[in-house]
Design an enzyme around this catalytic site. Structure first.
Site, PDB file in Angstrom:
ATOM      1  N   GLN A 126      30.497  34.824  29.372  1.00 38.65           N
ATOM      2  CA  GLN A 126      30.125  36.194  29.729  1.00 38.65           C
ATOM      3  C   GLN A 126      30.098  37.086  28.497  1.00 38.65           C
ATOM      4  O   GLN A 126      31.076  37.134  27.749  1.00 38.65           O
ATOM      5  CB  GLN A 126      31.119  36.751  30.753  1.00 38.65           C
ATOM      6  N   SER A 129      32.085  42.755  27.382  1.00 34.13           N
ATOM      7  CA  SER A 129      32.917  43.643  26.565  1.00 34.13           C
ATOM      8  C   SER A 129      32.505  43.626  25.090  1.00 34.13           C
ATOM      9  O   SER A 129      32.045  42.607  24.564  1.00 34.13           O
ATOM     10  CB  SER A 129      34.387  43.239  26.668  1.00 34.13           C
ATOM     11  N   GLU A 245      33.278  38.850  40.451  1.00 33.49           N
ATOM     12  CA  GLU A 245      34.345  38.486  39.524  1.00 33.49           C
ATOM     13  C   GLU A 245      35.683  39.013  40.010  1.00 33.49           C
ATOM     14  O   GLU A 245      36.697  38.304  39.987  1.00 33.49           O
ATOM     15  CB  GLU A 245      34.049  39.041  38.129  1.00 33.49           C
ATOM     16  N   ASN A 385      42.817  47.901  35.893  1.00 30.73           N
ATOM     17  CA  ASN A 385      43.278  48.336  37.213  1.00 30.73           C
ATOM     18  C   ASN A 385      43.166  49.849  37.386  1.00 30.73           C
ATOM     19  O   ASN A 385      42.965  50.343  38.499  1.00 30.73           O
ATOM     20  CB  ASN A 385      44.716  47.880  37.444  1.00 30.73           C
ATOM     21  N   GLU A 386      43.313  50.596  36.285  1.00 35.92           N
ATOM     22  CA  GLU A 386      43.152  52.058  36.371  1.00 35.92           C
ATOM     23  C   GLU A 386      41.725  52.418  36.768  1.00 35.92           C
ATOM     24  O   GLU A 386      41.489  53.309  37.601  1.00 35.92           O
ATOM     25  CB  GLU A 386      43.515  52.703  35.032  1.00 35.92           C
TER      26      GLU A 386
END
Length: 399
Positions: A126, A129, A245, A385-386
């Site tokens: 992938q 990022s 994902e 998670n934020e």
């Protein structure tokens, strides 16, 4: 939802267990059970066994060569794989880019790429990022400039999991730097990792593992035919992929097996002359994890049922991602606490197959620190998670 398994589902569980006994390579299962590192060949042998049985595309429709299994069957399969020591299926091809190709790809792309994913001709990684674009993925700067029938790609991707093994990479690239919104100028490309101009450099993690990489693109020429969907609409396809994902990150089966292992450690370790599992504070912590895991399992089944009915996981995938990563981190943290001083030394070499050195503490202690370190990343990758909490607040709560 009926929480009891039907006779047919129980029979399916027996079928999966029989397959695990006969087709899961024993040395690979022993590595997984012992917390050892897996090689590319270990993963390939396991996925080849699944492919030959027709069980690699567990979430694929039958028209593309998948199993066509129900959500409950997929849940049973994942649970039995983890219990038997089966490695988790490498998700990038079969569970991430494949659903995007199925939904948004051309007929030619489906006919070419999907069979090659199922028969393991192509190993995918992938390319999302970047050094300045992680959870804020729309800030990505890797450029793709149109030059006739090709794009010329320049830029850098990072945290590329198992990119050192990959044959292909699916990438988000910026094709319109002047777009009013950054999300509107991104395209989704499929890139052959053997193309001239691609360089892969390892990143070694805290556990000593070469799991992730930096990938550099220097004037890499990619055919326009390798673009998924329309130019500048890649953000739509990326969001679709990310929901799959995040659903996969939940890892219910893996967490249930890890919890069973934690209970084994707690029965073996002593506190004040008594098994740690009898300590009321430790038992309460373990009970809370088990309750959270049971709730996660039910939520995961509901989301999978919605997908089976033709939908795509939405904000619910963010809930699964948050809770699934919290549960897995809590289990590794409690295992570390259960081992006390035995979890402090970190023998990276003890995680390699064939290690004949003297272990520190019980045999199961060696991988505990490594697993604890590695699980710290779970709350970050796939969108932190934020960020997931923001998605839930906007999509589900209207905030």
């Amino acid at each position: 939802m009926d929480l009891n398994f039907t006779p047919e589902e129980q029979a399916f569980r027996d079928e999966v267990r029989a397959f695990m006994r006969t087709d899961l390579p024993a040395d690979v299962a022993a590595k997984v059970k012992g917390g050892k590192r897996l090689t590319r060949d270990d993963h390939v042998r396991w996925m080849t066994a699944l492919s030959k049985r027709g069980w690699l595309g567990v979430n694929w429709p039958t028209e593309y060569g998948g199993t066509g299994w129900s959500p409950v069957q997929r849940h049973i399969f994942e649970e039995e794989c983890a219990a038997a020591g089966g490695p988790r299926i490498i998700a990038f091809g079969v569970n991430m880019v494949a659903p995007v190709i199925m939904k948004f790809g051309t007929a030619e792309q489906k006919a070419h790429y999907l069979p090659r994913i199922l028969d393991l001709t192509d190993w995918w990684c992938q390319g999302y990022s970047e050094p300045g674009a992680g959870s804020d993925l729309a800030s990505l700067k890797t450029r793709a400039v149109r030059d006739g029938d090709h794009y010329v790609v320049n830029g850098q991707k990072t945290w590329t999991t198992l990119g050192q093994h990959a044959d292909w990479i699916f990438c988000l690239v910026r094709t319109d730097p002047q777009a009013a919104k950054p999300q509107e100028g991104i395209s989704f490309l499929l890139i052959d990792m053997k193309t001239p101009g691609i360089t892969v450099r390892p990143i070694i993690l805290l556990d000593g593992e070469h799991e992730v990489n930096e990938v550099f693109f220097d004037d890499v020429r990619v055919p326009v035919g390798n673009r998924i969907g329309e130019e500048n609409l890649g953000w739509t396809y990326a969001k679709y992929l990310l929901t799959h994902e995040r659903t996969n990150i939940a890892g219910v089966g893996l967490s249930k097996e890890a919890l069973r292992h934690l209970k084994t450690i707690a029965r073996d370790q002593l506190k004040n002359g008594r098994p740690l599992i009898e300590d009321p504070i430790f038992r309460a912590r373990m009970a809370q994890i088990e309750i959270d895991l049971m709730a996660l399992e039910m939520t995961n089944l509901r989301v999978l049922a919605d997908v089976q009915a033709g939908g795509a996981p939405g904000a619910e995938s963010s809930i699964l991602k948050i809770k699934g990563t919290e549960v897995r981190q809590a289990i590794t943290d409690l295992a570390r606490r259960a081992l006390g001083p035995y979890a402090l030394p970190f023998q990276s070499e003890a995680l390699d197959g064939g290690f004949n050195g003297e272990p520190i503490g019980p045999g199961y202690a060696a991988p505990v620190a490594a697993h604890y370190f590695n699980m710290r990343k779970l709350s970050i990758f796939g969108g932190s998670n934020e960020i997931q909490k923001n998605i839930i607040a906007k999509a589900s709560l209207g905030l």
